[in-house]
Design an enzyme around this catalytic site. Structure first.
Site, short mmCIF file in Angstrom:
data_model
loop_
_atom_site.label_atom_id
_atom_site.label_comp_id
_atom_site.label_asym_id
_atom_site.label_seq_id
_atom_site.Cartn_x
_atom_site.Cartn_y
_atom_site.Cartn_z
N LYS A 76 39.97 49.66 41.77
CA LYS A 76 39.38 48.72 40.82
C LYS A 76 38.20 49.32 40.06
CE LYS A 76 36.40 46.32 44.17
NZ LYS A 76 35.09 46.58 43.52
N ASP A 77 37.66 50.45 40.54
CA ASP A 77 36.54 51.11 39.85
C ASP A 77 37.00 52.06 38.76
OD1 ASP A 77 34.66 49.83 41.43
OD2 ASP A 77 34.51 51.47 42.88
N ARG A 121 34.52 38.42 35.40
CA ARG A 121 35.84 37.89 35.76
C ARG A 121 35.72 36.78 36.79
NH1 ARG A 121 38.61 38.52 40.23
NH2 ARG A 121 37.19 40.14 40.96
N ARG A 122 34.92 37.02 37.81
CA ARG A 122 34.76 36.01 38.85
C ARG A 122 34.04 34.77 38.32
NH1 ARG A 122 33.13 40.65 43.29
NH2 ARG A 122 35.21 40.86 44.25
N ARG A 139 24.24 42.61 42.67
CA ARG A 139 24.89 43.91 42.84
C ARG A 139 24.42 44.54 44.13
NH1 ARG A 139 24.39 48.41 39.15
NH2 ARG A 139 25.73 49.23 40.79
N ARG A 145 24.62 42.93 49.83
CA ARG A 145 25.06 41.61 49.38
C ARG A 145 25.15 40.61 50.53
NH1 ARG A 145 30.20 42.82 45.79
NH2 ARG A 145 30.13 44.89 46.74
N CYS A 230 35.66 46.92 33.67
CA CYS A 230 35.32 45.81 34.55
C CYS A 230 34.27 44.88 33.94
CB CYS A 230 34.85 46.32 35.91
SG CYS A 230 33.28 47.18 35.88
#
Length: 286
Positions: A76-77, A121-122, A139, A145, A230
């Site tokens: 995904k990166d 997106r989230r 982040r 997190r 992203c």
């Protein structure tokens, strides 16, 4: 002995150790830790420091200049286009692609609850499910997190990351891919090597999962057609059903805008990804 370029986070180290285990019958793997722009600016929103490539450029450079033989990434990166001189040589079997809420279930969030995530997106998809929610930027690595989760009503994370690190927060609400379409490549690993390195390429080909590769290639075709990374409020998830690829994709008008969702299926993943991206671009334009 193969040298594997990787970021230095606990998750990146786990991913590289996993690739080393998959390769263990053919070669020994030694990690080469690389610090990326994304690591150096851990408190800055990704959109402000260059988008998706901030986590991979320095890792890829270590392979291109010969310091490493391969690079291990979270799929995904990866930007949609592979740099000249490299090839995406292996995508092993995918882990769980879903997102999770940590700290509180979606239906249990209070009115106007504060959810932390650094992903557009989230945010747009959660706003579709719960228009009352508020959002804060967050982040950092997984440990950071999780440590900050108590400051919010919930934080959003990738389930695969928690699973790989053996983290089990007290409250985890798994969001299905229909409700929250994942990031392109989420849950998968991507291994690159030099395009002219036939020896390493052959070793990596042996650890590839053909079904996962087919799914990820379709999703990356979608992202490439959008021309995004992203920072774009978009996502796609493909899965193989029988011999057919089925893909759900989402794109929002803006980081705070309305979500549009399309679903399609076909045997040609590249064509399917392109078609869904064009459908969404048309919906947004209208």
């Amino acid at each position: 002995m193969l040298r594997a370029a990787t970021r230095g986070s606990a998750l990146a180290r786990w991913q590289t150790a996993h690739i080393a285990e998959l390769l263990s019958r053919a070669a020994d793997v030694e990690p080469l830790l690389v610090t990326t722009a994304g690591d150096r600016h851990a408190e800055t929103p990704i959109s402000a420091i260059g988008g998706k490539g901030v986590f991979v450029k320095e890792v890829q450079a270590a392979v291109l200049d010969g310091r490493a033989d391969l690079a291990v990434h979270s799929a995904k990166d990866l930007p949609a286009v592979t740099p000249e001189g490299l090839t995406l040589a292996a995508v092993p079997r995918r882990a769980d692609p879903r997102d999770v809420l940590v700290g509180c279930g979606l239906s249990d969030l209070p009115e106007g609850g504060l959810v932390a995530t650094g992903s557009a997106r989230r945010r747009v998809q959660l706003r579709e499910l719960r228009p009352d929610l508020r959002f804060a930027e967050l982040r950092g690595n997984i440990a950071t997190r999780l440590a900050k989760a108590a400051d919010f009503d919930a934080v959003v994370m990738a389930k695969a990351a928690l699973d790989r690190l053996g983290e089990h927060p007290p409250v985890v609400d798994v969001l299905g891919c229909d409700a929250m379409v994942p990031q392109v490549g989420q849950g998968a690993l991507a291994v690159e090597c030099r395009a002219d390195d036939d020896r390493v390429g052959a070793l990596l080909a042996a650890i590839q999962d053909p079904i996962t590769r087919r799914e990820v290639d379709a999703e990356r075709s979608f992202l490439a057609t959008l021309g995004g990374d992203c920072t774009l409020p978009a996502g796609a998830h493909a899965h193989v059903r029988g011999d057919t690829l089925v893909m759900r994709a989402v794109l929002a008008d803006s980081p705070d805008g309305r979500c549009h969702t399309v679903v399609g299926e076909g045997n040609d993943g590249e064509a399917l990804g392109q078609d869904l991206a064009r459908q969404l671009l048309d919906l947004v334009a209208r």
